[in-house]
Design a protein around this motif. Structure first.
Motif, short mmCIF file in Angstrom:
data_model
loop_
_atom_site.label_atom_id
_atom_site.label_comp_id
_atom_site.label_asym_id
_atom_site.label_seq_id
_atom_site.Cartn_x
_atom_site.Cartn_y
_atom_site.Cartn_z
N THR A 126 -7.85 -3.42 -5.97
CA THR A 126 -6.51 -2.80 -6.25
C THR A 126 -6.13 -3.72 -7.50
OG1 THR A 126 -6.33 -2.33 -3.45
CG2 THR A 126 -4.52 -2.35 -5.27
N LYS A 135 -7.65 -1.81 -10.43
CA LYS A 135 -6.83 -0.40 -10.77
C LYS A 135 -5.52 -0.31 -11.67
CE LYS A 135 -10.94 1.69 -9.26
NZ LYS A 135 -11.47 2.79 -9.94
N PHE A 164 -8.42 5.48 -4.51
CA PHE A 164 -7.68 4.46 -3.87
C PHE A 164 -7.26 5.02 -1.98
CE2 PHE A 164 -3.05 2.50 -2.57
CZ PHE A 164 -3.29 1.52 -3.09
N MET A 207 -10.85 3.81 -1.24
CA MET A 207 -10.34 2.43 -1.14
C MET A 207 -9.79 2.03 0.49
SD MET A 207 -9.67 1.52 -4.97
CE MET A 207 -9.17 -0.25 -4.40
N VAL A 208 -8.04 2.61 0.69
CA VAL A 208 -7.48 2.23 1.89
C VAL A 208 -8.08 2.77 3.16
CG1 VAL A 208 -5.27 2.42 3.22
CG2 VAL A 208 -5.32 2.31 0.36
N ILE A 263 0.62 -0.94 0.04
CA ILE A 263 0.49 0.18 -0.09
C ILE A 263 0.69 1.04 -0.20
CG2 ILE A 263 -2.16 1.65 1.31
CD1 ILE A 263 -3.07 -1.34 1.96
N PHE A 286 -10.82 -5.33 -1.66
CA PHE A 286 -9.83 -4.48 -1.19
C PHE A 286 -8.63 -4.72 -2.47
CE2 PHE A 286 -5.93 -3.09 0.20
CZ PHE A 286 -6.23 -1.62 0.41
N TYR A 287 -7.60 -6.41 -2.17
CA TYR A 287 -7.09 -7.41 -3.28
C TYR A 287 -8.10 -7.06 -4.97
CZ TYR A 287 -4.17 -8.71 0.79
OH TYR A 287 -3.44 -8.91 1.90
N ILE A 308 2.38 1.63 -3.61
CA ILE A 308 1.68 2.32 -4.42
C ILE A 308 1.69 4.09 -4.57
CG2 ILE A 308 -0.84 2.12 -5.21
CD1 ILE A 308 -0.95 -0.82 -4.61
#
Length: 463
Positions: free
Chosen positions: A420, A423, A375, A378-379, A274, A416-417, A277
């Motif tokens: 991600t 994306k 992103f 999302m996190v 994370i 989430f995985y 990225i």
């Protein structure tokens, strides 16, 4: 590079500590040794019983240290509640009101007292009291209609002075018919984790297929994401096996050590991926600046501490003061890590916003800015759901639905995985990749790495 070197150092440190710590902690069977504890009321363990479940308690070497020779009113109580939050509220209200649960008809019923360690005034040295305090055992079977969530609580009403202390050694065996040593709240976990191991395994195969078919666009971060998936699959698979052995034998020491190793690696890799990225490492630039290196190092160190706290919490008997200390350490470190990984994403969004204002090719930059904002959301959503919402649900759910906490956590992680990966998968038109191959300075200026990195960029004037 710096990132792999830091990661290797933290990984070796963490594995050494876990390898030293894990064999020294007790197995999953409940053993609690208390020495000189001044608490008058504390919860020791929570267990979900089915009809026919067994409670087996043995208390050894019970002692009370206080100034006077008054009566002793103390014992171990099992209280049935609808949820963990209801039990916690009862204990807090009892402490705040200064009442003892052994004397409260609203909370305590005579049949709830599993082990009575009370002694009349001036009878501490009597043969009967000495025998009872030296060793007392109690065996109880959960009858028809009594299945539910039970909490084992120690209460000391007398002596009431704050400097009074108790010591004892408790061995508690709880199991359901079978025997099944897992709490009824956790009986579904071996199968649940096995199903999610298959789901994450399918995601891993899909990701490997993407990397193999688009090799020319694969970067180091994509390979690191594949490694994270491999470790995640192994961690959840081992966790499934571990719970299976706990259910059948009451302990799974060897599998627990293997699980702690994979859980440690998974935590390190997840936060590292994370972070990287968020900084654009390997996709937009082959290095990290000093500020980003410091954040990565801090998170890696905190993850080592976080996983040490996890090992201690999993293996230490609940109820001891140290258990509550390590629980607070785990929660605090986890929150700090979750906050720290957001900083690089915020910095990248700021730099992209500045670049969008100063760069003539604002359309491409705005695409990247939109992706980083997505992103970030999302996190934040993942952290908020798995760290807060899930725990609130678990605390308020009826006992037979408490396993849903684990299902929701793994579902959120899988989502989430997958999102991600979708994306940021390697592809030619991914807005995350450099778009101006004829301008070597574009990427560094977008991410604040140029000479004006630390200054505020001004909006271009309209002609």
């Amino acid at each position: 590079g710096t990132v792999p070197t830091m990661a290797r150092s933290m990984t070796m440190l963490g594995l050494m500590v876990i390898g030293w710590l894990a064999p020294q902690v007790s197995a999953k069977i409940h053993n609690l040794k208390v020495e000189g504890d001044s608490r008058s009321l504390f919860k020791i363990e929570t267990f979900c019983f089915e009809e026919g479940g067994v409670m087996n308690l043995t208390v050894k070497n019970f002692q009370v240290q206080h100034t006077g020779g008054g009566a002793v009113r103390a014992g171990f109580v099992v209280i049935k509640t609808e949820s963990e939050s209801e039990m916690q509220q009862m204990l807090e209200e009892s402490v705040e009101d200064g009442t003892c649960i052994l004397e409260s008809s609203d909370i305590f019923q005579p049949e709830d007292l599993l082990v009575d360690l009370s002694a009349p005034e001036h009878a501490h040295n009597s043969e009967a009291t000495a025998k009872k305090w030296r060793r007392t055992s109690k065996h109880r079977v959960v009858g028809p209609g009594d299945a539910g969530l039970y909490s084992l609580v120690f209460a000391r009403c007398e002596p009431a002075e704050s400097n009074a202390m108790v010591s004892f050694h408790l061995h508690a065996g709880f199991w359901n018919p079978g025997p099944n040593y897992l709490s009824a709240c956790e009986e579904a976990l071996p199968v649940l984790f096995a199903v999610f191991a298959i789901c994450f395994g399918a995601a891993l195969l899909a990701w490997i297929y993407v990397l193999c078919t688009r090799r020319k666009n694969v970067h180091h971060i994509h390979s690191l994401m594949a490694v994270l998936l491999v470790v995640k699959v192994l961690a959840i698979l081992v966790d499934s096996i571990r719970y299976h052995y706990i259910a059948t034998t009451g302990t799974a020491e060897a599998w627990s050590i293997i699980y702690y190793v994979f859980a440690f690696l998974k935590g390190l890799l997840l936060f590292t991926v994370i972070l990287l990225i968020g900084t654009g490492w390997s996709l937009l630039k082959p290095y990290l600046n000093d500020r980003e290196k410091k954040i990565v190092l801090i998170v890696l160190v905190l993850q080592v501490l976080d996983n040490i706290a996890l090992v201690v919490l999993e293996e230490m008997a609940p109820g001891s003061k140290r258990w509550y200390t390590w629980r607070d350490v785990l929660h605090l470190v986890d929150i700090v890590c979750c906050c720290a990984i957001l900083f690089p994403i915020v910095w990248s969004i700021r730099h992209l916003r500045q670049a969008a204002a100063a760069d003539g090719k604002a359309e491409h930059t705005l695409m990247k800015l939109t992706l980083f904002r997505q992103f970030y959301i999302m996190v934040v959503a993942y952290i908020y759901f798995t760290r807060i919402i899930v725990f609130l649900l678990a605390a308020t759910m009826p006992y037979n639905w408490m396993w849903l906490r684990f299902m929701f956590t793994e579902l959120a992680t899988l989502l989430f995985y997958v999102v991600t990966g979708y994306k940021f998968m390697p592809k030619d038109d991914n807005p995350y990749l450099p778009v101006a191959k004829d301008d070597p300075d574009e990427n560094s200026s977008e991410f604040g790495l140029g000479p004006e990195a630390d200054g505020d960029l001004e909006l271009p004037e309209k002609p």
